[in-house]
Design a protein around this motif. Structure first.
Motif, PDB file in Angstrom:
ATOM      1  N   ASP A  75      -4.356   2.427   9.816  1.00 36.45           N
ATOM      2  CA  ASP A  75      -4.586   1.126   9.177  1.00 36.45           C
ATOM      3  C   ASP A  75      -3.524   0.832   8.126  1.00 36.45           C
ATOM      4  OD1 ASP A  75      -6.810   0.889  10.758  1.00 36.45           O
ATOM      5  OD2 ASP A  75      -8.140   1.779   9.260  1.00 36.45           O
ATOM      6  N   LEU A  76      -3.158   1.864   7.375  1.00 37.13           N
ATOM      7  CA  LEU A  76      -2.085   1.692   6.394  1.00 37.13           C
ATOM      8  C   LEU A  76      -0.795   1.269   7.085  1.00 37.13           C
ATOM      9  CD1 LEU A  76      -2.519   4.811   4.058  1.00 37.13           C
ATOM     10  CD2 LEU A  76      -2.825   2.424   3.433  1.00 37.13           C
ATOM     11  N   ALA A  77      -0.481   1.948   8.188  1.00 36.98           N
ATOM     12  CA  ALA A  77       0.769   1.665   8.901  1.00 36.98           C
ATOM     13  C   ALA A  77       0.772   0.225   9.424  1.00 36.98           C
ATOM     14  CB  ALA A  77       0.953   2.661  10.038  1.00 36.98           C
ATOM     15  N   ALA A  78      -0.352  -0.194  10.000  1.00 32.10           N
ATOM     16  CA  ALA A  78      -0.427  -1.551  10.554  1.00 32.10           C
ATOM     17  C   ALA A  78      -0.264  -2.586   9.450  1.00 32.10           C
ATOM     18  CB  ALA A  78      -1.762  -1.739  11.278  1.00 32.10           C
ATOM     19  N   PHE A  79      -0.854  -2.301   8.304  1.00 29.23           N
ATOM     20  CA  PHE A  79      -0.751  -3.211   7.164  1.00 29.23           C
ATOM     21  C   PHE A  79       0.703  -3.321   6.696  1.00 29.23           C
ATOM     22  CE2 PHE A  79      -1.165  -4.817   2.924  1.00 29.23           C
ATOM     23  CZ  PHE A  79      -2.343  -5.550   2.898  1.00 29.23           C
ATOM     24  N   ARG A  80       1.335  -2.160   6.542  1.00 29.11           N
ATOM     25  CA  ARG A  80       2.696  -2.145   6.008  1.00 29.11           C
ATOM     26  C   ARG A  80       3.705  -2.773   6.957  1.00 29.11           C
ATOM     27  NH1 ARG A  80       1.822   4.006   4.632  1.00 29.11           N
ATOM     28  NH2 ARG A  80       0.881   3.823   2.563  1.00 29.11           N
ATOM     29  N   ALA A  81       3.404  -2.709   8.254  1.00 28.17           N
ATOM     30  CA  ALA A  81       4.345  -3.257   9.233  1.00 28.17           C
ATOM     31  C   ALA A  81       4.524  -4.754   9.060  1.00 28.17           C
ATOM     32  CB  ALA A  81       3.858  -2.928  10.646  1.00 28.17           C
ATOM     33  N   LEU A 118       0.800  -1.228   0.000  1.00 26.52           N
ATOM     34  CA  LEU A 118       0.000   0.000   0.000  1.00 26.52           C
ATOM     35  C   LEU A 118       0.835   1.281   0.000  1.00 26.52           C
ATOM     36  CD1 LEU A 118      -2.844  -1.093   2.442  1.00 26.52           C
ATOM     37  CD2 LEU A 118      -2.680  -1.423  -0.014  1.00 26.52           C
ATOM     38  N   LEU A 119       2.097   1.190  -0.434  1.00 32.44           N
ATOM     39  CA  LEU A 119       2.823   2.438  -0.692  1.00 32.44           C
ATOM     40  C   LEU A 119       2.132   3.150  -1.836  1.00 32.44           C
ATOM     41  CD1 LEU A 119       6.645   1.637  -0.477  1.00 32.44           C
ATOM     42  CD2 LEU A 119       5.202   2.817   1.157  1.00 32.44           C
ATOM     43  N   THR A 120       1.579   2.358  -2.742  1.00 34.01           N
ATOM     44  CA  THR A 120       0.671   2.869  -3.760  1.00 34.01           C
ATOM     45  C   THR A 120      -0.701   2.282  -3.444  1.00 34.01           C
ATOM     46  OG1 THR A 120       2.405   2.991  -5.436  1.00 34.01           O
ATOM     47  CG2 THR A 120       0.138   2.854  -6.226  1.00 34.01           C
ATOM     48  N   VAL A 121      -1.675   3.145  -3.273  1.00 34.74           N
ATOM     49  CA  VAL A 121      -3.011   2.650  -2.937  1.00 34.74           C
ATOM     50  C   VAL A 121      -3.787   2.417  -4.223  1.00 34.74           C
ATOM     51  CG1 VAL A 121      -5.153   3.146  -1.719  1.00 34.74           C
ATOM     52  CG2 VAL A 121      -2.971   3.830  -0.725  1.00 34.74           C
ATOM     53  N   PRO A 122      -4.212   1.181  -4.449  1.00 30.04           N
ATOM     54  CA  PRO A 122      -4.904   0.882  -5.712  1.00 30.04           C
ATOM     55  C   PRO A 122      -6.260   1.566  -5.805  1.00 30.04           C
ATOM     56  CG  PRO A 122      -4.796  -1.061  -4.306  1.00 30.04           C
ATOM     57  CD  PRO A 122      -4.040   0.008  -3.602  1.00 30.04           C
ATOM     58  N   ASN A 123      -6.761   1.697  -7.018  1.00 33.56           N
ATOM     59  CA  ASN A 123      -8.083   2.282  -7.231  1.00 33.56           C
ATOM     60  C   ASN A 123      -9.182   1.274  -6.931  1.00 33.56           C
ATOM     61  OD1 ASN A 123      -6.331   3.634  -9.843  1.00 33.56           O
ATOM     62  ND2 ASN A 123      -7.285   4.976  -8.326  1.00 33.56           N
ATOM     63  N   SER A 124      -8.891   0.017  -7.229  1.00 33.02           N
ATOM     64  CA  SER A 124      -9.873  -0.992  -6.874  1.00 33.02           C
ATOM     65  C   SER A 124      -9.196  -2.351  -6.769  1.00 33.02           C
ATOM     66  CB  SER A 124     -11.007  -1.038  -7.900  1.00 33.02           C
ATOM     67  OG  SER A 124     -10.497  -1.457  -9.146  1.00 33.02           O
ATOM     68  N   GLY A 125      -9.910  -3.288  -6.165  1.00 33.06           N
ATOM     69  CA  GLY A 125      -9.363  -4.624  -5.990  1.00 33.06           C
ATOM     70  C   GLY A 125      -9.263  -5.012  -4.529  1.00 33.06           C
ATOM     71  N   TYR A 126      -8.789  -6.223  -4.304  1.00 34.68           N
ATOM     72  CA  TYR A 126      -8.684  -6.790  -2.963  1.00 34.68           C
ATOM     73  C   TYR A 126      -7.248  -7.222  -2.747  1.00 34.68           C
ATOM     74  CZ  TYR A 126      -9.160 -10.430   0.654  1.00 34.68           C
ATOM     75  OH  TYR A 126      -9.003 -11.209   1.760  1.00 34.68           O
ATOM     76  N   ILE A 127      -6.697  -6.875  -1.598  1.00 38.21           N
ATOM     77  CA  ILE A 127      -5.315  -7.236  -1.294  1.00 38.21           C
ATOM     78  C   ILE A 127      -5.245  -7.848   0.097  1.00 38.21           C
ATOM     79  CG2 ILE A 127      -2.975  -6.358  -0.877  1.00 38.21           C
ATOM     80  CD1 ILE A 127      -3.486  -4.222  -2.917  1.00 38.21           C
ATOM     81  N   ARG A 128      -4.661  -9.043   0.168  1.00 42.02           N
ATOM     82  CA  ARG A 128      -4.458  -9.655   1.485  1.00 42.02           C
ATOM     83  C   ARG A 128      -3.005 -10.075   1.611  1.00 42.02           C
ATOM     84  NH1 ARG A 128      -4.065 -14.672   3.508  1.00 42.02           N
ATOM     85  NH2 ARG A 128      -4.712 -15.719   1.598  1.00 42.02           N
ATOM     86  N   VAL A 129      -2.427  -9.744   2.763  1.00 45.85           N
ATOM     87  CA  VAL A 129      -1.097 -10.251   3.107  1.00 45.85           C
ATOM     88  C   VAL A 129      -1.218 -10.851   4.498  1.00 45.85           C
ATOM     89  CG1 VAL A 129       1.298  -9.668   3.595  1.00 45.85           C
ATOM     90  CG2 VAL A 129       0.117  -8.523   1.728  1.00 45.85           C
ATOM     91  N   GLY A 130      -0.993 -12.151   4.621  1.00 43.48           N
ATOM     92  CA  GLY A 130      -1.163 -12.809   5.918  1.00 43.48           C
ATOM     93  C   GLY A 130      -2.584 -12.616   6.414  1.00 43.48           C
ATOM     94  N   ASP A 131      -2.714 -12.089   7.633  1.00 45.31           N
ATOM     95  CA  ASP A 131      -4.052 -11.908   8.223  1.00 45.31           C
ATOM     96  C   ASP A 131      -4.663 -10.555   7.898  1.00 45.31           C
ATOM     97  OD1 ASP A 131      -3.613 -14.328   9.472  1.00 45.31           O
ATOM     98  OD2 ASP A 131      -2.723 -13.380  11.253  1.00 45.31           O
ATOM     99  N   HIS A 132      -3.885  -9.697   7.232  1.00 45.20           N
ATOM    100  CA  HIS A 132      -4.382  -8.350   6.964  1.00 45.20           C
ATOM    101  C   HIS A 132      -4.938  -8.262   5.548  1.00 45.20           C
ATOM    102  CE1 HIS A 132      -2.765  -6.022  10.471  1.00 45.20           C
ATOM    103  NE2 HIS A 132      -2.096  -7.143  10.589  1.00 45.20           N
ATOM    104  N   ALA A 133      -6.170  -7.778   5.434  1.00 41.24           N
ATOM    105  CA  ALA A 133      -6.758  -7.645   4.109  1.00 41.24           C
ATOM    106  C   ALA A 133      -7.356  -6.256   3.950  1.00 41.24           C
ATOM    107  CB  ALA A 133      -7.831  -8.703   3.914  1.00 41.24           C
ATOM    108  N   MET A 134      -7.340  -5.758   2.728  1.00 40.11           N
ATOM    109  CA  MET A 134      -8.011  -4.498   2.418  1.00 40.11           C
ATOM    110  C   MET A 134      -8.773  -4.665   1.116  1.00 40.11           C
ATOM    111  SD  MET A 134      -6.484  -1.164   3.774  1.00 40.11           S
ATOM    112  CE  MET A 134      -5.493  -0.994   5.259  1.00 40.11           C
TER     113      MET A 134
END
Ligand SMILES: Nc1ncnc2c1ncn2[C@@H]1O[C@H](COP(=O)(O)OP(=O)(O)O)[C@@H](O)[C@H]1O
Ligand SMILES: [Mg+2]
Lengths: 256, 219
Positions: A83-89, A54-70
């Motif tokens: 939320d961005l920070a927690a995701f990137r960590a 999420l250094l670049t925030v997409p316009n649409s779509g679904y992204i999951r890394v481990g337990d974190h999803a957006m």
């Protein structure tokens, strides 16, 4: 949602102004897998990698890394800073240009994530930093400033800095492209050892021999689309798509 | 005609001069601090992606940068009360004007320092999971400050010089005290020479400092 999948992208799109850089990208990376992302310059590899943390925030779509999803398919509003920070960590990222913090020593660079983001006590973070620096072969450089290191050493510090967050995945964006040829090997060796330890990794690279030997899978991108994807050796040695063949033909003298 | 210099008489005015020095330095420090605080806000607002805030702040900066301080002072003291019905003491009007005037310049220096930090540094901090405030405090500001300090010191030198304009509102700064002494002693030559020397003695070390900071290599 399967637990064996560490990274999952569904229908990710990104435009800069009128330029559509990612066109409906879907991609999964299994836990412990190493995936190499290849493709011509400007095909959107960096943008895709940057979308995953999420250094670049997409316009649409679904992204999951481990337990974190957006999920960006419905919401119009940007995710909140927290939320961005927690995701990137949870993801580690290594850049072509190293991006070490020049006002800190090597050791402080590696301690920075744990201390500032995770609130790890300094003593504990220092111990972790020294262990990671030893792991990338730079235990003796702990007190130095980044600008006194070679490119290969800088990149190894950057890898240690990312690992200090104990990330679920590591993302490498052309980690060796800015290095003198004789320094590429030491960085690839570190990445290779991470692969052997079972770290989940997605790497953008122009080192085709390395991709073939270390990656499990290769994804070929062109013009914002995934054109071909498959077993690393298969895609690199016997690409099925004409665009992949054309792209790889530039490298074949380097593929011993 | 040979002028007979005589600085001796100034000794009897040393209390008056002391007050002047205190006002000049006091106003400089006070408005440098308040100007920096407001300047930080100005810089952050201009860097924010809030379009309305950026617009308002840019307009504010341009108004203060493109009109003379003397005009701002006089306007704030004589015109603003007519507009708002709010009577300002000369000191308040002076403080307000110099704060905003300083802020418009400090703000641009701070903004310039922040945007001079390589975008890769922002990426690196974000990728570690830093929040905006952490990124600013740990990564961006430490690097930006080194580049901001010399121009901030230079701006503060100007700020101190500008306090001499307070004399038009009868704020008892150094220059105003000089005017008092002159009208009592009829010796403008010695008096204003001394005033100039005092300004110089305060500012010369400051400009040397700014110069030294600028000359520091590697930043
Ligand atoms: N922040 C940005 N603003 C505008 N255009 C961008 C931005 N980032 C990338 N692009 C454009 O997106 C396209 C893909 O870029 P990138 O993802 O860096 O490709 P690659 O890494 O495969 O070379 C390029 O045309 C590039 O100019
Ligand atoms: Mg790229």
């Amino acid at each position: 949602m399967s637990n064996t999948r560490m990274i999952e992208l569904i229908g990710v799109q990104k435009s800069f102004g009128t330029l559509q850089v990612l066109k409906d990208i879907s991609l999964t990376v299994d836990k412990g897998a190493v995936v190499a992302l290849i493709g011509p310059s400007g095909s959107g590899k960096s943008t895709l990698l940057r979308s995953i943390n999420l250094l670049t925030v997409p316009n649409s779509g679904y992204i999951r890394v481990g337990d974190h999803a957006m999920d960006f398919s419905s919401t119009q509003t940007l995710p909140r800073d927290r939320d961005l920070a927690a995701f990137r960590a949870r993801t580690g990222m290594v850049f072509q240009g190293f991006n070490l913090f020049p006002h800190m020593t090597v050791e402080q660079n590696v301690m920075e994530g744990p201390v500032t983001v995770l609130g790890t006590p300094k003593a504990e973070a220092r111990e972790l930093a020294l262990a990671l620096l030893a792991k990338v072969g730079l235990a003796d450089k702990a007190g130095m400033r980044p600008d006194s290191l070679s490119g290969g050493q800088k990149q190894r510090v950057a890898i240690a800095r990312a690992l200090a967050m104990k990330p679920d995945v590591m993302l490498f964006d052309e980690a060796t492209s800015a290095l003198d040829p004789e320094l590429v090997g030491e960085v690839l060796a570190v990445i290779r050892s991470l692969a052997a330890e079972g770290m989940t990794m997605l790497l953008v690279t122009h080192e085709m021999a390395f991709a073939r030997d270390v990656a499990d899978r290769v994804v070929f991108m062109r013009d914002g689309c995934v054109v071909e994807e498959g077993d690393a050796r298969q895609v690199i040695e016997q690409p099925s798509h004409p665009a992949t063949q054309a792209f790889l033909s530039h490298f074949h003298n380097g593929l011993a | 005609m040979q002028y007979q210099w005589d600085f001796g008489f100034l000794l009897q005015y040393k209390a008056l001069i002391g007050v002047g020095v205190l006002y000049t330095i006091g106003f400089t420090i006070a408005t440098a601090v308040s100007g920096l605080v407001v300047g930080c806000l100005v810089a952050l607002l201009r860097l924010s992606h809030l379009r309305a805030a950026t617009w308002v702040v840019t307009a504010f900066i341009e108004v203060f940068r493109c009109t003379p301080v003397l005009v701002q002072l006089v306007w704030c003291y004589y015109a603003l009360p007519m507009l708002t019905g709010l009577e300002l003491t000369p000191a308040t009007a002076a403080f307000l004007t110099l704060t905003l005037y300083g802020a418009s310049f400090y703000g641009e220096i701070i903004r310039g320092g922040i945007i001079s930090v390589d975008l890769g540094q922002w990426d690196a901090g974000r990728a570690l999971g830093m929040r905006r405030s952490q990124l600013m405090r740990r990564v961006v500001l430490p690097q930006a400050l080194r580049r901001m300090v010399p121009p901030l010191v230079n701006q503060t030198v100007l700020q101190l010089k500008n306090t001499s304009l307070l004399s038009v509102l009868a704020v008892p700064d150094l220059l105003y005290q000089g005017q008092l002494i002159t009208s009592a002693s009829y010796r403008p030559l010695e008096t204003y020479t001394m005033i100039a020397v005092i300004y110089f003695a305060i500012l010369f070390p400051l400009t040397r400092l700014a110069h030294r900071l600028e000359a520091r290599p590697g930043h």
